[in-house]
Design an enzyme around this catalytic site. Structure first.
Site, short mmCIF file in Angstrom:
data_model
loop_
_atom_site.label_atom_id
_atom_site.label_comp_id
_atom_site.label_asym_id
_atom_site.label_seq_id
_atom_site.Cartn_x
_atom_site.Cartn_y
_atom_site.Cartn_z
N ASN A 101 -6.28 1.08 -4.74
CA ASN A 101 -5.06 0.40 -5.17
C ASN A 101 -5.34 -0.91 -5.87
O ASN A 101 -4.56 -1.39 -6.69
CB ASN A 101 -4.15 0.11 -3.95
CG ASN A 101 -3.27 1.27 -3.59
OD1 ASN A 101 -2.92 2.09 -4.43
ND2 ASN A 101 -2.88 1.34 -2.33
N ARG A 137 10.07 -9.81 -0.16
CA ARG A 137 10.22 -8.40 -0.54
C ARG A 137 11.17 -7.64 0.38
O ARG A 137 11.94 -6.79 -0.08
CB ARG A 137 8.85 -7.73 -0.55
CG ARG A 137 7.99 -8.21 -1.70
CD ARG A 137 6.57 -7.70 -1.59
NE ARG A 137 5.82 -8.03 -2.80
CZ ARG A 137 4.55 -7.74 -2.97
NH1 ARG A 137 3.87 -7.11 -2.02
NH2 ARG A 137 3.93 -8.06 -4.09
N GLU A 192 -6.12 -3.78 3.75
CA GLU A 192 -4.88 -3.14 4.18
C GLU A 192 -5.05 -2.18 5.34
O GLU A 192 -4.07 -1.81 5.98
CB GLU A 192 -4.22 -2.42 2.99
CG GLU A 192 -2.77 -2.08 3.21
CD GLU A 192 -2.10 -1.45 1.99
OE1 GLU A 192 -1.00 -0.89 2.15
OE2 GLU A 192 -2.67 -1.53 0.88
#
Length: 513
Positions: free
Chosen positions: A81, A342, A483
């Site tokens: 990513n 977000r 992540e």
């Protein structure tokens, strides 16, 4: 009911097995292969799983110790990513802030992160990022990364503290780091090599991995390709330990839907196809503590007229949300702070979208687009997902918005910008340079949140060591960063904090292994 018939001797045997399992370095030894049963195909000091920001930072730092390193990546290209992300990294109290006169501090950075994360962040990990962010920035500069000579201000941050790469992409960090790593003696990189499980020694220490070379990822299977048996099994020894940097699982339909049943195969994601849960599950299988894995973040800047991250997201990040507004097409009115964090924005957008897919319209004027990179404007225009209008009436007609109400909304917003205060939604209009929505042409696209970041993962400490659920201590020989870990960002990550997180704990893992 049959357990009532267990003899005292049987009970003692079972208890002894359990105690032995816990004694083996705090791992579930039965869930992994033992090194005694393995013939090593190749031997290294360190094995790193993944090839994004965290893996590359770990490789650089571990190589400074003179270690022989293997980096394995299951996909055919490096970067995961990281290579397709927006190239925005937040560094609290950085040199550009000093240059531009922006006052920032570690305390303000933590306050912003905790607010977005609903205060379920692991504060010790956040503090570590704040304290080491400058070192992470220096590491990228050492590798030849180039940033724009100006700060970016992303949603949820109290002040501008974000660096942006000159090419407007995470590839602006990943590619220079890959080239830097390739020149280091003692570093071996293997693509199409899928990590399957950890190898333990008799003490329960992680001493290597089982993987498959010549692996061919099958996008049609997804779900970490768990039915895909392609490739040739290999065993790689890691005498100093293993660093897990395999990334998130937003493309793993099975695993994400277990966490949130609403996230079926129709839920779009910004992630690359290989963003699956295999590495995470292998760590959980041997006893890593899971942290907040059911918290999944949507990116509010997706475009409804393209799949994946696409070419429209960065237009929304850098132009429409910052210098423009988002309106409900049924009413022509704003419904949120376009620079909120977000989660706040995504939640608000989903309410507008509702069951009838009433996608909100994000738009700005020609002044707003002068400040963004050419591709961030030209690519979505060429793809037809971003539309250009000479008047607000034409924009309203295209999206079936009540024109009079839309123009009233724009007029009111422009007044807020001039006054330096947004009493309706609290957008920090005093920090957008006085840019209003006044100068045609106007640019607009349909917006939708897309699954973007898996907030949870394995639990690590400030040394990037993976913690065992059995004895609450580090699993010997196992580190993790990026992540695949959890706790840093809590319920919702602020934009541009992912790169900082990955680089910082990747660096720390490489230093400590």
């Amino acid at each position: 009911m049959q357990n009532r018939n267990l003899s005292r001797r049987d009970f003692v045997k079972i208890s002894a097995v359990g105690a032995g399992m816990l004694a083996l370095g705090g791992v579930n030894a039965s869930a992994a292969m033992n090194s005694k049963d393995v013939k090593w195909d190749e031997e290294f000091d360190v094995v790193i799983i993944g090839s994004g920001f965290a893996a590359l930072a770990a490789t650089v730092k571990a190589s400074e110790k003179g270690y022989k390193i293997l980096l394995v990546e299951k996909m055919g290209r490096l970067g995961g990513n990281s290579v397709i992300n927006g190239g925005l990294a937040a560094f609290p109290h950085n040199p550009l802030q000093d240059k531009e006169g922006v006052k920032d501090s570690n305390e303000l950075f933590l306050k912003d992160c905790l607010k977005a994360g609903l205060n379920i962040n692991h504060k010790d990990l956040l503090e570590t990022i704040a304290n080491r962010a400058k070192d992470a920035l220096a590491l990228t500069l050492k590798c030849g990364v180039q940033y724009r000579d100006r700060l970016e201000h992303l949603g949820g941050h109290s002040v501008p503290r974000t660096y942006g790469t000159t090419n407007g992409s995470g590839s602006g960090i990943v590619l220079p780091m890959i080239e830097y790593v390739k020149k280091i003696d003692g570093v071996t990189i293997k693509t199409r090599t899928k990590f399957d499980e950890f190898i333990l020694d008799d003490s329960g220490r992680v001493v290597g991995i089982k993987a498959r070379e010549d692996y061919k990822f099958d996008k049609s299977l997804m779900d970490d390709d768990r039915e895909n048996k392609s490739g040739t099994t290999k065993f790689f020894k890691a005498s100093k330990g293993v660093i897990l940097a395999s990334g998130g699982f937003c493309r793993d339909v099975f695993y994400r839907q277990i966490q949130d049943p609403r996230l079926d195969k129709d839920a779009d994601s910004t992630n690359h196809p290989g963003a699956t849960a295999g590495g995470l599950m292998a760590a959980l299988a041997i006893g890593a503590v899971p942290v907040q894995v059911s918290w999944l973040q949507f990116g509010p800047w997706g475009c409804a007229d393209e799949s994946g991250f696409g070419v429209g997201a960065l237009f929304n990040v850098n132009a429409s949300f910052r210098y423009g507004i988002s309106v409900d097409p049924k009413t022509g009115k704003r419904y949120m702070n376009e620079l909120a964090d977000r989660k706040i924005r995504s939640d608000a957008m989903f309410i507008v979208i509702g069951k009838d897919k009433n996608y909100p319209i994000n738009f700005c004027d020609s002044v707003a687009v002068k400040d963004i990179l050419p591709d961030q404007l030209n690519k979505p225009l060429e793809a037809g997902i971003l539309k250009k209008f000479d008047t607000l009436d034409a924009l309203a007609a295209e999206y079936k918005i009540p024109a009079a109400e839309l123009k009233k909304t724009v007029e009111q917003y422009n007044k807020y910008v001039k006054d330096g205060k947004d009493p309706d939604f609290g957008k920090p209009v005093d920090m957008i340079g006085g840019v209003t929505i006044s100068t045609p042409p106007f640019y607009a696209m349909r917006g939708v949140p897309k699954l973007h970041h898996s907030m949870g993962g394995v639990n690590i400490n400030t040394k990037a060591q993976v913690i065992s659920i059995y004895n609450k201590k580090p699993i010997p020989g196992l580190y993790a960063a990026g992540e695949v870990t959890g706790g840093v960002h809590g319920a919702s990550r602020l934009g541009s904090n992912a790169i900082t997180d990955c680089l910082t704990f990747g660096m720390i893992a490489g230093e400590n292994i």
